[in-house]
Design a protein around this motif. Sequence first.
Motif, short mmCIF file in Angstrom:
data_model
loop_
_atom_site.label_atom_id
_atom_site.label_comp_id
_atom_site.label_asym_id
_atom_site.label_seq_id
_atom_site.Cartn_x
_atom_site.Cartn_y
_atom_site.Cartn_z
N VAL A 270 68.22 47.67 -17.83
CA VAL A 270 68.49 46.60 -18.80
C VAL A 270 67.25 45.74 -19.01
O VAL A 270 66.94 45.34 -20.14
CB VAL A 270 69.69 45.74 -18.34
N LEU A 271 66.52 45.47 -17.94
CA LEU A 271 65.29 44.69 -18.07
C LEU A 271 64.29 45.41 -18.97
O LEU A 271 63.64 44.78 -19.81
CB LEU A 271 64.69 44.43 -16.69
N ALA A 272 64.17 46.72 -18.81
CA ALA A 272 63.26 47.49 -19.66
C ALA A 272 63.69 47.43 -21.12
O ALA A 272 62.86 47.36 -22.04
CB ALA A 272 63.18 48.93 -19.18
N PRO A 295 64.03 50.84 -10.08
CA PRO A 295 62.69 50.65 -10.66
C PRO A 295 62.75 49.98 -12.02
O PRO A 295 63.77 49.96 -12.71
CB PRO A 295 62.19 52.10 -10.80
N PHE A 296 61.61 49.42 -12.41
CA PHE A 296 61.42 48.83 -13.73
C PHE A 296 60.19 49.49 -14.34
O PHE A 296 59.08 49.35 -13.81
CB PHE A 296 61.26 47.32 -13.61
N THR A 297 60.37 50.22 -15.44
CA THR A 297 59.28 51.00 -16.01
C THR A 297 59.06 50.63 -17.47
O THR A 297 60.02 50.60 -18.26
CB THR A 297 59.59 52.51 -15.92
N ILE A 298 57.81 50.33 -17.80
CA ILE A 298 57.43 50.03 -19.19
C ILE A 298 56.09 50.70 -19.47
O ILE A 298 55.33 51.01 -18.54
CB ILE A 298 57.31 48.51 -19.43
N PRO A 299 55.75 50.91 -20.74
CA PRO A 299 54.41 51.39 -21.08
C PRO A 299 53.38 50.31 -20.78
O PRO A 299 53.44 49.21 -21.34
CB PRO A 299 54.50 51.68 -22.58
N ALA A 300 52.44 50.60 -19.91
CA ALA A 300 51.49 49.57 -19.48
C ALA A 300 50.70 49.00 -20.65
O ALA A 300 50.40 47.80 -20.68
CB ALA A 300 50.54 50.17 -18.44
N VAL A 301 50.38 49.82 -21.64
CA VAL A 301 49.57 49.35 -22.75
C VAL A 301 50.26 48.26 -23.55
O VAL A 301 49.62 47.42 -24.19
CB VAL A 301 49.19 50.54 -23.67
N SER A 302 51.62 48.24 -23.50
CA SER A 302 52.34 47.27 -24.32
C SER A 302 52.10 45.84 -23.87
O SER A 302 52.21 44.90 -24.66
CB SER A 302 53.84 47.57 -24.29
N LEU A 303 51.76 45.66 -22.59
CA LEU A 303 51.49 44.31 -22.11
C LEU A 303 50.32 43.68 -22.85
O LEU A 303 50.31 42.48 -23.14
CB LEU A 303 51.22 44.32 -20.60
N VAL A 304 49.34 44.50 -23.18
CA VAL A 304 48.18 44.01 -23.92
C VAL A 304 48.43 44.11 -25.42
O VAL A 304 48.26 43.14 -26.16
CB VAL A 304 46.92 44.81 -23.53
N ALA A 305 48.86 45.29 -25.88
CA ALA A 305 48.98 45.53 -27.31
C ALA A 305 50.03 44.65 -27.97
O ALA A 305 49.89 44.28 -29.14
CB ALA A 305 49.29 47.00 -27.56
#
Length: 370
Positions: A270-272, A295-305
Motif C-alpha cells: 500500500v505504501l508503494a 518490503p517496500f520497493t520503488i524505482p530509485a530514479v523516481s526519488l530524483v526524477a
Amino acid sequence: MTKTTAAVLAAMGAAQPYATSQPLTMKTLDLAPPGPGEVLVAIEAAGLCHSDLSVVNADRPRPLPMALGHEAVARVEAAGPGARLKPGTRVVMAFLPACGHCTVCWSGEPWLCGNGAAANGKGELLGGGFRLSDCGHPVHHHLGLSAFASHAVIDERSLVVIDDDIPAEIAALFGCAVLTGVGAVFNSAVVRPGESVAVWGLGGVGLAALLGAVAAGAEPVIAIDPVPEKRALALELGARAAVAPEDAAQAFAKHGAPRVAIESVGSGKVLAEAYRTAARGGRIVTVGLPNPADPFTIPAVSLVAEAKTIIGSYMGSAVPARDIPRYIALWRAGRLPVERLLSGVRPMAEINDALDALASGHAIRQILIP
C-alpha cells in the motif's frame, strides 16, 4: 506491593477467532510501588489499537509475557520519590517516553528518543526493569504503559496532564489515534491550506489523519479503504471523495493526484501504491507499522526524477506535552470531532471479542473499561 488486573499475552500468533483462542488473559498481577519519577495510576479507559493486534498476531514481536495496552486515560493515585505529578491528577498516556537528556530530546525531537525506544523494545520502564510480576516472575510492559489493566506504574515522562471534564472514552483517544494521525498531518507532512491529501486506510489513526487534514484546510481530501461503512464515515467527516482501493486511480484522475499521501495501513504494498500515485513533488507520510519482513520497493530514479519525499512518522512526530493540549483545544472548538472514531465501549474482560471486531476491519476504536 499492590495488585492489578491486567490483560496478559503469553504467546503470539493465536488463531482466530480470538474469542475462542483467548490469546489475552485477564490476570491478577503484583504491582511494585512507583520508583523515582514514577506514579501509580488507576486506569479509567483504554483504547484498542491495531498496534495491540499486531503484537497478538506476531506482526510486531515483543518480549513475553507482556501486559498489553498503550492508549489510555488515568488518574494518579500515588507518586514515587521526586515525581512532579500529584495524586488526583488526570493524565493521558503517550506510548514513547522521552528521557529528556539525549541529543534528539535536546534537539526537540523526543519521538526519536533512543533511550525510550530501547526501554520499549525490552518491555521495561524508562527507569529500567519491571514493576509487574506474576508469582515472582517478571511481566513485560507494553510501550512503558500496559494500559489494559485496572492499575499501572508508569514513568511520569509518559504522561500528559489533562482537565477533568473530558469524558474518559474521548480522552483516551488522544494518547495514540489522535496523537499519531493528527500529528502526521500537522507535524510530519506540515499540510498547508488548499493542499490535496489522500489517506490510505481508515482505522483509528487514518480517520484521525483525515480529521487533521480537514482541520488544516486541505482540499480535496480523498479517503481510501475497502470497508464501505468507513468510507461513508469519511464523507461525513469532510472527505471530498471516499473510494475502495481499486477505484483510487479513478478518483485521482477526477480530483488530481494528491500532494500529500498518508499511509496508515501498515503495508509495504500500500505504501508503494501511495508513493506511485502521489503528485510529482509530493510528500508521502507513512504511519502504519507493517511486519518487519514486509518490503517496500520503488524505482530509485523516481526519488530524483519526480522529487518525491518519503517521511516516516512515529507517534505523529509529536511532542505530547505540547500537542495533546493543542488537539484537545481543537476538539473543544469542534474542529476535531474525535468522538466520531468511537465504535463502542465494552468491559475490558471482553478484550478478546474486541480483538475479533478489530481484526474484521469494521471496528475503528473500541474503548475498554476496567
